[in-house]
Design an enzyme around this catalytic site. Structure first.
Site, short mmCIF file in Angstrom:
data_model
loop_
_atom_site.label_atom_id
_atom_site.label_comp_id
_atom_site.label_asym_id
_atom_site.label_seq_id
_atom_site.Cartn_x
_atom_site.Cartn_y
_atom_site.Cartn_z
N MET A 16 47.81 -12.65 39.45
CA MET A 16 46.37 -12.47 39.32
C MET A 16 45.82 -11.53 40.39
O MET A 16 44.94 -10.71 40.10
CB MET A 16 45.66 -13.83 39.44
CG MET A 16 45.99 -14.80 38.33
SD MET A 16 45.51 -14.20 36.69
CE MET A 16 43.74 -14.22 36.82
N ASP A 35 48.80 -10.88 51.53
CA ASP A 35 49.63 -11.98 51.04
C ASP A 35 50.50 -12.46 52.19
O ASP A 35 50.98 -11.65 52.98
CB ASP A 35 50.50 -11.52 49.87
CG ASP A 35 51.11 -12.69 49.10
OD1 ASP A 35 50.61 -13.02 48.02
OD2 ASP A 35 52.10 -13.29 49.61
N VAL A 93 45.59 -17.52 45.64
CA VAL A 93 46.87 -18.07 46.11
C VAL A 93 47.31 -19.18 45.16
O VAL A 93 46.69 -19.40 44.11
CB VAL A 93 46.75 -18.59 47.55
CG1 VAL A 93 46.32 -17.46 48.48
CG2 VAL A 93 45.78 -19.77 47.66
N GLU A 95 48.08 -22.58 43.10
CA GLU A 95 47.15 -23.61 42.61
C GLU A 95 47.48 -24.95 43.28
O GLU A 95 47.98 -25.90 42.66
CB GLU A 95 47.26 -23.71 41.08
CG GLU A 95 46.16 -24.51 40.43
CD GLU A 95 44.79 -23.85 40.46
OE1 GLU A 95 43.88 -24.39 39.83
OE2 GLU A 95 44.62 -22.80 41.11
N LYS A 100 44.97 -23.80 49.40
CA LYS A 100 43.68 -23.14 49.28
C LYS A 100 42.76 -23.50 50.44
O LYS A 100 42.04 -22.65 50.97
CB LYS A 100 43.03 -23.49 47.93
CG LYS A 100 43.72 -22.85 46.74
CD LYS A 100 43.00 -23.13 45.44
CE LYS A 100 43.73 -22.56 44.23
NZ LYS A 100 43.78 -21.09 44.21
N SER A 122 41.97 -22.33 38.68
CA SER A 122 41.75 -22.58 37.26
C SER A 122 41.57 -24.06 36.96
O SER A 122 41.32 -24.43 35.82
CB SER A 122 42.94 -22.04 36.45
OG SER A 122 44.15 -22.63 36.89
N HIS A 143 36.84 -17.41 38.32
CA HIS A 143 38.15 -17.54 37.69
C HIS A 143 38.37 -16.43 36.69
O HIS A 143 37.76 -16.41 35.62
CB HIS A 143 38.26 -18.91 37.01
CG HIS A 143 39.53 -19.08 36.25
ND1 HIS A 143 39.58 -19.65 34.99
CD2 HIS A 143 40.83 -18.76 36.56
CE1 HIS A 143 40.83 -19.66 34.57
NE2 HIS A 143 41.60 -19.13 35.49
N ASN A 194 40.20 -23.14 30.32
CA ASN A 194 41.41 -23.97 30.24
C ASN A 194 41.17 -25.25 29.45
O ASN A 194 42.09 -25.75 28.79
CB ASN A 194 41.94 -24.29 31.62
CG ASN A 194 42.87 -23.21 32.14
OD1 ASN A 194 43.50 -22.51 31.36
ND2 ASN A 194 42.94 -23.05 33.44
#
Length: 271
Positions: A16, A35, A93, A95, A100, A122, A143, A194
């Site tokens: 993403m 990252d 980053v 899920e 997070k 998400s 999102h 979702n």
């Protein structure tokens, strides 16, 4: 491509992250990518350039636009350096709530005090992420839908402490780069896309499990029917076109078979 003199940052350079960075750069932002994995941010720029070629094939941009877009991306080895001067930071980053939160603690301390801090989660509650921040009012959900460079929708949702000004600013920013912000009035598990997607997937898995049809046949059915209607009509538009009276009868019939004792002999309910 609109030229801006504004800085953005993307933290997390996976599937993403590089797509989000590409769209921000295509919208004219200078984008710093960070990252935690060494070399991953540089790889993300290469992946963004590859994705830009998809846009050339689709006629969205010209071949000559790619170097201009890619030169607006930079790979940073330090998170603090990446977010310095950023108007907005997009977190993308893993899920995982704890990961997070670790990121947002750093963003809260290192990003400019007026920067928007946005999570690409998400499923995780944005309030749970923002709880570690001193300024939770500037934290919101943004999102993006995979693949970000091809799909225009970005879900936007507030946490318990998110200010209205933050939501307005997020929408303005997204619309400014050609995206479609869809604003939820509240946060909820799985948010909007979702919940809809997994409702269909849950039913499809049940049909496979019952032996009604194979996964391949169900995919073929979707590709040759629903997926061709929904892009132009939407779910509610399709219901209007078919007739709400017809849908009402279908709902009543299915609800009767699925949720009452009549399901045992497949006898539909009657009033």
């Amino acid at each position: 491509m609109r030229v801006r003199n504004e800085q953005a940052a993307v933290v997390g350079a996976g599937r993403m992250g590089h797509g989000i960075a590409l769209e921000l750069a295509r919208g004219g932002y200078r984008v710093a990518i960070f990252d935690a994995k060494t070399g991953r941010a540089s790889t993300a720029i290469t992946e963004a350039e590859r994705d830009a070629s998809d846009l050339v094939e689709a006629g969205v941009i010209g071949q000559g636009d790619i170097p201009k877009i890619i030169q607006r991306l930079s790979a940073e080895a330090d998170l603090k350096t990446a977010v310095t001067g950023a108007r907005v930071v997009f977190e993308a980053v893993a899920e995982d709530l704890e990961i997070k939160r670790e990121v947002f603690v750093q963003l809260d301390q290192s990003a400019p005090v007026d920067a928007l801090l946005l999570s690409n989660t998400s499923s995780i509650g944005i309030s749970d992420i923002a709880a570690v921040c001193r300024q939770p009012e500037r934290v919101a959900l943004a999102h993006w839908i995979l693949p970000p460079h091809l799909l225009p929708v970005v879900e936007v949702a507030p946490g318990r402490c998110t200010s209205e000004g933050t939501i307005t600013a997020v929408c303005d920013l997204l619309e400014g780069i050609g995206k479609w912000p869809i604003v939820l009035k509240q946060e909820l598990p799985g948010y909007l896309i979702n919940r809809l997607q997994f409702a269909m997937l849950r039913e499809a898995m049940d049909l496979v499990d019952r032996g009604v049809a194979s996964a391949e046949e169900i995919d073929r059915a979707i590709c040759g029917s629903i997926s061709r209607r929904v892009p132009t009509m939407g779910i509610f538009g399709q219901a209007d076109a078919a007739g709400l009276d017809v849908y009402h009868q279908i709902f009543r019939y299915l609800a009767c078979l699925l949720y009452t004792s009549d399901a045992a002999d497949d006898t539909p309910c009657v009033d």
